[in-house]
Write a protein that holds these residues in place. Structure first.
Motif, PDB file in Angstrom:
ATOM      1  N   SER A 279       0.828  -1.202   0.000  1.00  0.00           N
ATOM      2  CA  SER A 279       0.000   0.000   0.000  1.00  0.00           C
ATOM      3  C   SER A 279       0.860   1.248   0.000  1.00  0.00           C
ATOM      4  CB  SER A 279      -0.906   0.027   1.239  1.00  0.00           C
ATOM      5  OG  SER A 279      -1.774  -1.070   1.245  1.00  0.00           O
TER       6      SER A 279
ATOM      7  N   LYS B  78      -0.061   4.068   1.332  1.00  0.00           N
ATOM      8  CA  LYS B  78      -0.148   4.587   2.689  1.00  0.00           C
ATOM      9  C   LYS B  78      -1.036   3.660   3.506  1.00  0.00           C
ATOM     10  CE  LYS B  78      -4.188   7.678   2.331  1.00  0.00           C
ATOM     11  NZ  LYS B  78      -5.132   6.943   3.135  1.00  0.00           N
ATOM     12  N   ALA B  79      -0.875   3.713   4.809  1.00  0.00           N
ATOM     13  CA  ALA B  79      -1.764   2.966   5.688  1.00  0.00           C
ATOM     14  C   ALA B  79      -2.034   3.872   6.883  1.00  0.00           C
ATOM     15  CB  ALA B  79      -1.133   1.649   6.119  1.00  0.00           C
ATOM     16  N   ALA B  80      -3.114   4.618   6.788  1.00  0.00           N
ATOM     17  CA  ALA B  80      -3.446   5.580   7.845  1.00  0.00           C
ATOM     18  C   ALA B  80      -4.656   5.090   8.622  1.00  0.00           C
ATOM     19  CB  ALA B  80      -3.758   6.935   7.215  1.00  0.00           C
ATOM     20  N   LEU B  81      -4.773   5.553   9.839  1.00  0.00           N
ATOM     21  CA  LEU B  81      -5.958   5.287  10.651  1.00  0.00           C
ATOM     22  C   LEU B  81      -6.519   6.620  11.110  1.00  0.00           C
ATOM     23  CD1 LEU B  81      -4.656   2.413  12.965  1.00  0.00           C
ATOM     24  CD2 LEU B  81      -6.039   2.192  10.910  1.00  0.00           C
TER      25      LEU B  81
END
Lengths: 205, 382
Positions: free
Chosen positions: A4, A6-9
């Motif tokens: 991915s 980005k991998a944001a929460l």
């Protein structure tokens, strides 16, 4: 790149600890009776007893717990203790328990012959607006002595004066929607797994 | 493919918790384990895992109309007769599917073999899509991994695209069993991604779902028009609110037709249609006869390795107890999991929509991967 970009929460940050409201709420005195006659027999003015009874009765059809059928209702409230509710569902009428008593939130003006404590103070019109609304009470099948609100709060085991926390006895419109119909297998499997000392942690795979 | 010992990030546990990973350690036993990682070549990932995953996925979807047209197959999969119409309807309407995970046996050489499809309620999503990704970025930054190391893990990107592209009713609800923090973690992660994609997502405990006149309701008394459920269809259909599945206007993720694919009975059906396929293991519906050497038996519906029994090629018998004694069983030719440094290694390969989306690796101390297994990260490096 096979991963991915980005991998944001945005939501999974730790939740702030919520402090539950303390138990500082003042209890309030209420009067509990089976009917207006009983109220009057406790040396309360009959007209006030009757007015509060009618107020509770009017609320009864709005707040009494609803059941899909008579059988389900009687399982909780006993044979012959249920009546048809005003609403209908696809396959018939809802049922609700009969009103078995009432709780007068207003301070009833006791006659001078009343036993027990004297009135703590003169009631002005403003302070007479109680934090506890006058409302119907019910009795469950397996506990015929306890008066309960429509939301199953036990309030008294005999007629007369009782003390309640106002927040616990606020009337709510009856829920027609049934809940708890999903999740039973989880409970059953959990039990089976426990017996084999083999806990079920997830219902995913 | 190899297992490489690695230095865990100092204090990673507190960091994990700050990111919502509350089940990194379970009952005092490690679940997330970064004391080692697996390394693959790009060719292994692309040819042996990514392409194979998409091919197996297509083969599985291709079976759905065959099964729906054949009562005997529906019987073999133990699909309740009264829900067959609703199930067929969900397929014919084209009810969308979001994701699935297939478990593969693979040791770096030769074809990966399909063990099973977890196509209804797959978990280990957060640790694969998010925490494994964060681990790679952290270890690259710290110089613990060679520059240029990559990972087969586009899970979060693909889920974000899927939520953006699916036409979902709003609000869209997400539900799981109240007491499972692991399931809540998975659902929270999906809810988080959906929110980032513009979905008006809301959590509701499974036990709080309401029912009235053939519809499901949330706690505010509004009809539930869209629901992601991390709870198996085969359980739901046995419960008090099952009946309303036929009448409710709820769009489900995963859709009801996934009941066919999350079913272990799909394995013999795949074998019947593609006998000898290099990525399939010979499988049959169980007849109840004693297991021969080199075979295993598992229920049509089971989770976390429960109720699996196997006999190794040299006659050793292993079995795992569990709460799923009541379902029919299948038997499958035993393809033992490869061992790396004494650990038995299983690859979970994800599909989002119809695309392969990455892998997560679990290790266990036995041939049967259970809920006691550990999750290890991986890298791609040539």
């Amino acid at each position: 790149m096979k991963r991915s970009k980005k991998a944001a929460l945005v939501l999974m940050a730790p939740a702030a600890t919520l402090l539950l409201a303390g138990c500082g709420e003042q209890q309030q005195e209420v009067h509990v009776f089976h009917n207006a006659e009983e109220c009057a027999a406790f040396y309360h003015p009959p007209a006030e007893c009757q007015a509060e009874f009618e107020r509770a009765e009017a609320l009864h059809t709005q707040v009494a717990p609803r059941y899909q059928d008579q059988f389900e209702c009687e399982a909780d409230f006993g044979a012959g203790q249920c009546e048809v509710a005003p609403e209908r569902h696809q396959s018939g009428s809802f049922f609700m328990p009969m009103m078995m008593g009432y709780m007068a939130g207003q301070m009833l003006n006791r006659g001078n012959l009343a036993g027990g404590q004297a009135q703590p103070q003169q009631q002005s019109a403003a302070s007479n607006r109680s934090a506890v609304p006058t409302q119907p009470l019910y009795k469950s099948r397996d506990d015929r002595s306890t008066f309960r609100t429509a939301t199953n709060q036990a309030v008294a085991s005999q007629p007369g004066v009782a003390r309640v926390r106002p927040s616990a006895v606020q009337p709510q419109r009856a829920q027609l929607v049934r809940r708890g119909g999903f999740g039973q297998q989880a409970a059953v499997r959990q039990q089976a797994a426990r017996q084999q000392a083999n806990r079920q942690r997830s219902y995913g795979s | 493919m190899k297992r490489v010992k690695s230095t865990p990030r100092p204090g990673w546990q507190a960091y994990a918790e700050s990111l919502g990973f509350k089940f990194h350690t379970i009952d005092g036993e490690p679940y997330w384990d970064e004391s080692a990682y697996y390394q693959f070549s790009l060719r292994q990932i692309e040819q042996d895992l990514e392409d194979v995953t998409e091919e197996l996925h297509a083969m599985a979807l291709d079976l759905v109309p065959d099964i729906l047209a054949n009562e005997q197959k529906l019987d073999q999969l133990a699909i309740p007769a009264e829900y067959r119409d609703a199930l067929a309807g969900s397929w014919q309407r084209g009810d969308p599917h979001l994701y699935g995970r297939m478990d593969l046996v693979y040791d770096g050489n030769g074809p990966a073999k399909l063990l099973e499809l977890n196509y209804d309620t797959p978990t280990s999503l957060y640790e694969t899509g998010f925490f494994q990704w964060v681990w790679l970025e952290d270890q690259l930054m710290r110089g613990e991994l060679p520059a240029g190391a990559d990972q087969f893990n586009s899970l979060q990107d693909k889920l974000e695209q899927a939520f953006a592209n699916l036409v979902l009713p709003q609000p869209f609800h997400f539900t799981s069993v109240r007491e499972s923090i692991e399931d809540k973690g998975t659902v929270d992660y999906l809810l988080d991604i959906a929110t980032q994609s513009g979905v008006d997502g809301r959590y509701l405990a499974l036990e709080d779902i309401g029912s009235l006149d053939g519809q499901y309701y949330d706690l505010q008394g509004e009809p539930i028009t869209g629901l992601f459920k991390l709870y198996p269809w085969e359980f739901m259909l046995e419960e008090a609110f099952a009946e309303q599945v036929k009448t409710s206007e709820t769009l489900w993720l995963e859709p009801l037709w996934k009941l066919l694919l999350s079913n272990k009975g799909i394995l013999p059906l795949l074998w019947q249609k593609h006998p000898g396929h290099p990525n399939l293991l010979e499988s049959h519906f169980d007849t109840g006869k004693a297991l021969e050497k080199g075979w295993l038996r598992k229920p049509l519906f089971s989770r976390e390795g429960a109720n699996i029994e196997l006999v190794t090629a040299d006659g050793k018998r292993f079995s795992e107890p569990g709460p799923y004694q009541d379902a029919p069983f299948i038997r499958q030719k035993l393809q033992p999991l490869p061992t790396f440094d004494g650990n038995y290694t299983l690859i979970g390969s994800w599909v989002v929509g119809d695309s392969a989306a990455g892998i997560g690796i679990r290790e266990d101390n036995s041939l049967i991967t259970k809920d006691s297994s550990r999750f290890l990260p991986h890298i791609i490096l040539d």
